[in-house]
Design an enzyme around this catalytic site. Structure first.
Site, PDB file in Angstrom:
ATOM      1  N   TYR A  98       5.167 -24.964   2.278  1.00 57.59           N
ATOM      2  CA  TYR A  98       6.090 -23.829   2.235  1.00 57.59           C
ATOM      3  C   TYR A  98       5.497 -22.652   1.489  1.00 57.59           C
ATOM      4  CZ  TYR A  98       9.821 -27.037   3.736  1.00 57.59           C
ATOM      5  OH  TYR A  98      10.612 -27.938   4.415  1.00 57.59           O
TER       6      TYR A  98
ATOM      7  N   SER B 106      18.467 -28.567   8.360  1.00 59.59           N
ATOM      8  CA  SER B 106      18.940 -27.608   9.374  1.00 59.59           C
ATOM      9  C   SER B 106      20.354 -27.907   9.863  1.00 59.59           C
ATOM     10  CB  SER B 106      17.969 -27.558  10.563  1.00 59.59           C
ATOM     11  OG  SER B 106      16.743 -26.991  10.207  1.00 59.59           O
TER      12      SER B 106
ATOM     13  N   LEU C 137      22.768 -25.990   9.848  1.00 58.49           N
ATOM     14  CA  LEU C 137      23.234 -24.785  10.537  1.00 58.49           C
ATOM     15  C   LEU C 137      22.249 -24.325  11.611  1.00 58.49           C
ATOM     16  CD1 LEU C 137      24.835 -22.630   7.683  1.00 58.49           C
ATOM     17  CD2 LEU C 137      25.958 -24.123   9.341  1.00 58.49           C
TER      18      LEU C 137
ATOM     19  N   PHE D 213      19.023 -23.337  11.776  1.00 55.56           N
ATOM     20  CA  PHE D 213      18.338 -22.061  11.501  1.00 55.56           C
ATOM     21  C   PHE D 213      19.316 -20.885  11.520  1.00 55.56           C
ATOM     22  CE2 PHE D 213      13.472 -22.419  12.223  1.00 55.56           C
ATOM     23  CZ  PHE D 213      13.427 -23.499  11.368  1.00 55.56           C
ATOM     24  N   GLY D 214      20.569 -21.128  11.147  1.00 59.18           N
ATOM     25  CA  GLY D 214      21.557 -20.060  11.104  1.00 59.18           C
ATOM     26  C   GLY D 214      22.296 -19.842  12.403  1.00 59.18           C
TER      27      GLY D 214
ATOM     28  N   GLY E  81      27.208 -18.641  13.917  1.00 60.91           N
ATOM     29  CA  GLY E  81      27.901 -17.911  14.972  1.00 60.91           C
ATOM     30  C   GLY E  81      27.542 -16.443  15.055  1.00 60.91           C
ATOM     31  N   LYS E  82      26.715 -15.969  14.128  1.00 64.21           N
ATOM     32  CA  LYS E  82      26.458 -14.522  14.075  1.00 64.21           C
ATOM     33  C   LYS E  82      25.523 -14.026  15.164  1.00 64.21           C
ATOM     34  CE  LYS E  82      23.010 -15.170  10.388  1.00 64.21           C
ATOM     35  NZ  LYS E  82      22.707 -14.874   8.972  1.00 64.21           N
TER      36      LYS E  82
END
Length: 346
Positions: free
Chosen positions: A53, A235, A237, A239-240, A244-245
Site C-alpha cells: 500500500y 470492500s 461497499l 470501492f464505494g 449509491g453515489k
C-alpha cells in the site's frame, strides 16, 4: 463497539477493522493520523494494512501507508500500541510489482525481508496478524469467477511457508498468521499442514464480501465456520459503488476514475444490482451504505469488516452504519435481488 476473539488466541478485536490502503496516496499523513485517532475514539482497536500500500502505488510511494501508521504508533506510545491489533500483508507474485522485491515469492528470504521492512516502517517490535496478500500460485481472483487451468509451474510449499512463520513467531516478530484472496483448496492445505506438523494455524482469511460479491458463501463459509477461521471482509461497499453515489451516470471524483484499471465493480450487472439494492434501502428507510454494511456485519462467518475512507465524513458514516440491524424481510429481499443478479462483481 462489539468485539470478538481472534481464533485460537486470547486477542480481542473490534468487529470493525480500519482499512488503510488510501494512506500515502489519496490521504496525507496528517489525514491518516486523524482517521486513526477517530477510529480509536469510536472503539476500533484493529488496523489492517499491507506492505504494497497505498493502492495505486508505485516505487516512489511504496510502503508509505505502513510508514504513516508507524509515525502514528510512535506518537501514541508503547502502552497505547499494546491495546491495538495491527495486521499487515506480504505481497505475492503475478501483480507487476517487482519494485517491492525480486523475486516476489514466499521463500524464507522474501518473508524475512518483508517482515523486517514492515516492522521498520510500522515502528513496532511485533506484528499481531501477518497475512499473505494473495497466493503464490495462479488462481481465480480479482474479477475472475473460476479456474480454467492449473498452474503447473508452481510447487507445493505450504509446509515450507508455515515453517518460516513458525520461526518468526518464536522470534516474537509476528503473533498470528492469515491468508488473503484465497480459495477453499489453499485454506484446507494450510490447515492440513499445520495440524499434521504442529505448525502455526491460520487464524483469518481476508477476502472480498459484499452485496455485489457473495462468492465467499460457496465453499469457504462452511470451512471457516467448521474450522474456526475468521473472515475479514474487505470492500463491503465495493470501492464505494454501494454508496449509491455513482448511479444514474454520476461520475464524481472517485477511486475508479483515478485508477481506471480497477473495473471489478463497474460492470453492467453490478450497476443494475446496485440500483435494485438502492431502491430496497430507500423503501426500508435506510441508506444504501447502512444496508450494505449491516448485511456484511450480520453474517455469522464474518469476524470483522474492513472499512476504509478518504474523508472523515465517510469514515463516520461507515462506522455509524454498523448500528443498523436488518430485518428478516429486508434480508429476504436482498436474497431475491441476489438471485436476479448473482455475484456480479467477482
Amino acid at each position: 463497539m462489539k468485539f470478538t476473539t481472534l481464533p485460537n488466541s486470547t486477542i480481542k478485536i473490534s468487529k470493525i477493522c480500519l482499512g488503510t490502503m488510501t494512506f500515502g496516496n489519496q490521504n496525507s499523513e496528517a489525514e491518516a493520523h486523524s482517521q486513526m485517532d477517530y477510529a480509536v475514539e469510536r472503539g476500533i482497536n484493529f488496523i489492517d494494512t499491507a506492505e504494497m500500500y497505498p493502492i495505486g502505488g508505485n516505487e516512489h510511494i511504496f510502503g508509505s501507508t505502513e510508514r504513516h501508521i508507524g509515525s502514528w504508533l510512535n506518537k501514541i506510545g508503547t502502552s497505547e500500541r499494546e491495546k491495538l491489533v495491527v495486521a499487515t500483508k506480504i505481497a505475492g507474485p503475478n501483480r507487476g510489482m517487482e519494485y517491492i522485491r525480486k523475486p516476489l515469492d514466499f521463500s524464507k528470504k522474501s518473508i524475512h525481508e518483508a517482515v523486517d521492512l514492515s516492522l521498520k516502517n510500522l515502528q513496532t517490535d511485533y506484528i499481531d496478524l501477518y497475512q499473505m496478500h494473495w497466493p503464490e500460485r495462479i488462481m481465480n481472483m480479482f474479477g475472475q469467477r473460476g479456474l480454467t487451468q492449473i498452474d503447473t509451474k508452481w510447487q507445493d510449499n505450504f509446509f515450507d511457508v508455515l515453517t518460516v512463520y513458525d520461526g518468526l513467531i518464536k522470534e516474537g516478530k509476528i503473533k498470528h498468521i492469515g491468508v488473503s484472496n484465497e480459495n477453499p483448496y489453499g485454506v484446507m492445505r494450510f490447515l492440513h499442514e499445520s495440524e499434521k506438523h504442529n505448525l502455526p494455524r491460520i487464524a483469518t482469511i481476508q477476502n472480498p464480501y459484499s452485496l455485489l460479491n457473495r462468492l465467499f458463501e460457496v465453499g469457504l463459509s462452511e470451512i471457516c465456520m467448521r474450522e474456526n477461521v475468521g473472515l475479514l471482509a474487505y470492500s463491503p461497499l465495493a470501492f464505494g459503488v454501494l454508496s449509491g453515489k455513482y448511479l444514474n451516470g454520476n461520475k464524481p471524483e472517485y477511486r475508479m476514475s483515478r485508477f481506471p484499471q480497477f473495473t471489478r465493480y463497474t460492470g453492467e450487472n453490478a450497476t443494475k444490482a446496485t440500483q435494485l439494492y438502492n431502491d430496497l434501502a430507500q423503501a426500508s428507510g435506510l441508506t444504501l451504505i447502512q444496508m450494505a454494511e449491516a448485511f456484511v456485519h450480520q453474517q455469522p462467518f464474518v469476524m470483522s469488516t474492513i472499512i476504509g475512507a478518504t474523508s472523515m465524513e465517510q469514515l463516520k458514516q461507515n462506522i455509524d452504519a454498523f448500528e443498523v440491524v436488518l430485518s428478516p424481510e429486508v434480508l429476504s429481499e436482498i436474497n431475491r435481488i441476489q438471485e436476479l443478479h448473482p455475484n456480479p462483481a467477482p
